[in-house]
Design an enzyme around this catalytic site. Structure first.
Site, PDB file in Angstrom:
ATOM      1  N   GLU A 159       0.825  -1.248   0.098  1.00  0.00           N
ATOM      2  CA  GLU A 159       0.079  -0.058  -0.028  1.00  0.00           C
ATOM      3  C   GLU A 159       0.799   1.011   0.098  1.00  0.00           C
ATOM      4  OE1 GLU A 159      -2.778  -0.252   3.206  1.00  0.00           O
ATOM      5  OE2 GLU A 159      -3.498  -2.015   2.571  1.00  0.00           O
ATOM      6  N   ASN A 204       2.178  -5.184  -2.999  1.00  0.00           N
ATOM      7  CA  ASN A 204       0.766  -5.538  -2.944  1.00  0.00           C
ATOM      8  C   ASN A 204      -0.086  -3.998  -2.711  1.00  0.00           C
ATOM      9  OD1 ASN A 204      -1.230  -7.468  -2.359  1.00  0.00           O
ATOM     10  ND2 ASN A 204      -1.089  -6.869  -0.167  1.00  0.00           N
ATOM     11  N   HIS A 243     -10.414  -5.841  -2.284  1.00  0.00           N
ATOM     12  CA  HIS A 243     -11.633  -5.772  -1.466  1.00  0.00           C
ATOM     13  C   HIS A 243     -12.752  -4.926  -2.023  1.00  0.00           C
ATOM     14  CE1 HIS A 243      -9.308  -6.986   1.993  1.00  0.00           C
ATOM     15  NE2 HIS A 243      -8.124  -6.230   1.441  1.00  0.00           N
ATOM     16  N   GLU A 273      -6.171 -10.470  -1.458  1.00  0.00           N
ATOM     17  CA  GLU A 273      -7.185 -10.152  -0.115  1.00  0.00           C
ATOM     18  C   GLU A 273      -8.736 -10.091  -0.694  1.00  0.00           C
ATOM     19  OE1 GLU A 273      -5.759  -7.187   2.106  1.00  0.00           O
ATOM     20  OE2 GLU A 273      -3.507  -7.602   1.798  1.00  0.00           O
ATOM     21  N   ASP A 275     -12.389 -10.088  -0.926  1.00  0.00           N
ATOM     22  CA  ASP A 275     -13.769 -10.209  -0.358  1.00  0.00           C
ATOM     23  C   ASP A 275     -14.800  -9.225  -1.214  1.00  0.00           C
ATOM     24  OD1 ASP A 275     -13.009  -7.589   0.788  1.00  0.00           O
ATOM     25  OD2 ASP A 275     -12.348  -8.685   2.582  1.00  0.00           O
TER      26      ASP A 275
HETATM   27  O1  9MR Z   1      -7.694  -8.029   8.667  1.00  0.00           O
HETATM   28  C1  9MR Z   1      -6.839  -7.134   9.246  1.00  0.00           C
HETATM   29  C2  9MR Z   1      -7.378  -6.485  10.487  1.00  0.00           C
HETATM   30  O2  9MR Z   1      -7.585  -7.653  11.327  1.00  0.00           O
HETATM   31  C3  9MR Z   1      -6.470  -5.515  10.908  1.00  0.00           C
HETATM   32  O3  9MR Z   1      -6.979  -4.894  12.143  1.00  0.00           O
HETATM   33  C4  9MR Z   1      -6.074  -4.407   9.917  1.00  0.00           C
HETATM   34  C5  9MR Z   1      -5.307  -3.361  10.434  1.00  0.00           C
HETATM   35  O4  9MR Z   1      -4.737  -2.527   9.429  1.00  0.00           O
HETATM   36  O5  9MR Z   1      -5.540  -5.120   8.782  1.00  0.00           O
HETATM   37  C6  9MR Z   1      -6.325  -6.178   8.275  1.00  0.00           C
HETATM   38  O6  9MR Z   1      -5.826  -6.516   7.255  1.00  0.00           O
HETATM   39  C7  9MR Z   1      -5.485  -5.547   6.116  1.00  0.00           C
HETATM   40  C8  9MR Z   1      -4.244  -6.191   5.335  1.00  0.00           C
HETATM   41  O7  9MR Z   1      -3.068  -6.400   6.030  1.00  0.00           O
HETATM   42  C9  9MR Z   1      -3.906  -4.996   4.342  1.00  0.00           C
HETATM   43  N1  9MR Z   1      -4.569  -4.855   3.334  1.00  0.00           N
HETATM   44  C10 9MR Z   1      -6.157  -4.348   3.876  1.00  0.00           C
HETATM   45  C11 9MR Z   1      -6.494  -5.716   4.946  1.00  0.00           C
HETATM   46  C12 9MR Z   1      -7.823  -5.021   5.477  1.00  0.00           C
HETATM   47  O8  9MR Z   1      -7.839  -3.963   6.226  1.00  0.00           O
END
Ligand code: 9MR
Length: 485
Positions: A159, A204, A243, A273, A275
């Site tokens: 990101e 990513n 997402h 990732e 969904d």
């Molecule tokens: O699913 C993850 C969640 O439990 C955390 O609180 C969050 C914090 O940033 O991150 C989520 O996973 C993220 C992933 O690491 C990077 N891309 C976005 C995902 C969803 O937020």
């Protein structure tokens, strides 16, 4: 005890919806078996609840039975692995790697250089370029080095492009960019490669599924990949997080375009990732048509994934709607393959239908045999048991292929199909008039059958939508996707 509360809370609420899912693949092969035959990896995360032993027993059963690649939701991130300066904590990550080895799962590492979930102490060095470079190098070297040979692929940078649609790096709220500048990305790839020369290394990001328009995030990333390749920066893959929401109907074709652009650069594209959420307030009001639409989108992503030769991994950000960041942190809900009671949704059938429509002989793999069939690693902890046991409570995997849903023909077909309006024209079938036409929805359920008459078939009774049509005269045939408008 959370699990028992969970069941009482959701049991009543979901009973009705669950009963409406008619699963075409209830006693069939698993996703993982079909993925393996096709030289691909399909998987999901291990939620943080799994690491804390606070998840229902079905979770792990389904997880290891259905999938062949795994990612830690939070446990390999910077704040988890280096909570104090140069003091590393690999305990939870090790737990996952051991589980993956015992069950034959590929491991993705997520994520090394990211502006979010950085340990608090790093901010003590804000703006100090040399110090931050040393911190990042030490982190990447120790973390990648710790799991050298055990983690197949890393999200090296996550990101790093901003959200402002001005095609540039994220320049605020990033301790790495603000202190080091864009060179932190190049360096991160180089250090990761030095620590494990065999690991695949990805950039990513999210919103890459919005297409390759001028100024878009995806176009910017493709330009950076070109630059990295030209400068021998060891990037091997891009991850599109994906997402999305149920309304984002154009995203699968955008992912296909991105895969093709990256193929020209010799780089793999992975869906990392996925969904596909519904608006949060809609929970409880969703009906069969909504779930079918969700399945339809899953199907299109899986079709793209299997048809593009430089795609290798398809990872969904969660297994069950009972544990999903969508409900916890987003205004979305119910975006995954399994409902809150671990029942496979139409989206699951769609994934299976797509896999079956793309026979192993026609799906190309971007991986060499050494990756697809690695020598069995002995888990470091010899007490870890091989738990690949089949999941008999969820589906009986000993009964194979009982649904006839969609089977492809092995030989290249001499048949061709053309849809003009609502008439399907069939050419090339020797006994055209006896050819059988079957139409399936995107979840692989048969919805219409007829015989070919004078080289054509009338499809006017079928509702608008995307379908798969199969023509078969016994010895030859063809499968094709059609859009009825
Ligand atoms: O699913 C993850 C969640 O439990 C955390 O609180 C969050 C914090 O940033 O991150 C989520 O996973 C993220 C992933 O690491 C990077 N891309 C976005 C995902 C969803 O937020």
């Amino acid at each position: 005890m959370k699990k028992f509360q969970f069941f009482s809370r959701f049991a009543l609420g979901t009973a009705f919806l669950s009963a409406t899912f008619l699963n075409a693949y209830a006693a069939d092969a698993t996703i993982r078996e079909l993925a393996k035959e096709r030289g691909r990896f399909i998987g999901t995360i291990l939620n943080s609840e799994w690491f804390n032993d606070d998840i229902e027993p079905q979770f792990e059963e389904i997880h290891k039975t259905q999938f062949n690649v795994v990612v830690a939701e939070n446990e390999m991130k910077f704040d988890a692995t280096e909570p104090k300066e140069n003091e590393f904590n690999f305990e939870k990550g090790d737990k996952m790697v051991k589980y993956a080895q015992a069950n034959g799962l590929r491991v993705r590492g997520h994520a090394l250089a990211w502006h979010s979930q950085v340990a608090g102490w790093v901010n003590n060095y804000s703006g100090q370029k040399e110090k931050l470079l040393a911190v990042l190098k030490n982190h990447i070297t120790k973390v990648v080095g710790h799991w050298k040979g055990q983690i197949a692929e890393w999200d090296v940078v996550n990101e790093a492009v901003n959200d402002d649609y001005n095609a540039d790096w994220r320049s605020t709220n990033s301790v790495w960019y603000e202190g080091i500048g864009a060179e932190f990305l190049d360096s991160a790839f180089v250090w990761a490669h030095e620590a494990d020369p065999d690991a695949e290394l990805c950039y990513n990001d999210y919103s890459l599924e919005w297409g390759l328009r001028e100024g878009s995030k995806a176009s910017f990333v493709v330009e950076q990949v070109k630059r990295w390749k030209k400068n021998n920066i060891p990037i091997t893959c891009v991850g599109t997080q994906t997402h999305i929401e149920i309304a984002h109907e154009t995203t699968p074709q955008n992912v296909r375009a991105l895969a093709k652009a990256l193929a020209e650069l010799g780089v793999t594209l992975n869906i990392t990732e996925l969904d596909i959420g519904f608006p949060k307030g809609s929970a409880g009001q969703l009906g069969a048509a909504d779930y079918a639409k969700q399945g339809h989108l899953y199907r299109q992503f899986m079709d793209v994934f299997l048809e593009e030769p430089n795609m290798g991994e398809f990872v969904i950000w969660g297994l069950t709607d009972a544990h999903s960041w969508l409900d916890e942190q987003q205004g979305k809900t119910e975006g995954l393959l399994y409902d809150k009671q671990y029942k496979p949704k139409p989206a699951y059938d769609s994934v299976m239908a797509s896999l079956k429509a793309h026979p192993a002989s026609e799906v190309k793999t971007p991986y060499p045999d050494s990756i697809l069939n690695p020598p069995k690693t002995n888990p470091k902890d010899t007490t870890a048991k091989d738990t690949t046991a089949k999941d008999t409570t969820i589906r009986d995997t000993t009964v194979k292929d009982t649904t006839d849903a969609i089977k492809m023909f092995n030989a290249p077909s001499s048949v061709s199909l053309q849809l003009v309006g609502r008439t399907l024209f069939v050419t090339g079938v020797t006994a055209t008039n006896s050819a059988k036409i079957d139409v399936f929805d995107m979840q692989g359920r048969p919805i219409f059958s007829t015989k070919c008459k004078n080289g054509s078939a009338d499809l006017s009774t079928i509702a608008e939508g995307l379908y798969v049509v199969r023509v078969n005269n016994g010895s030859t045939g063809l499968i094709k996707r059609i859009a009825i408008k």
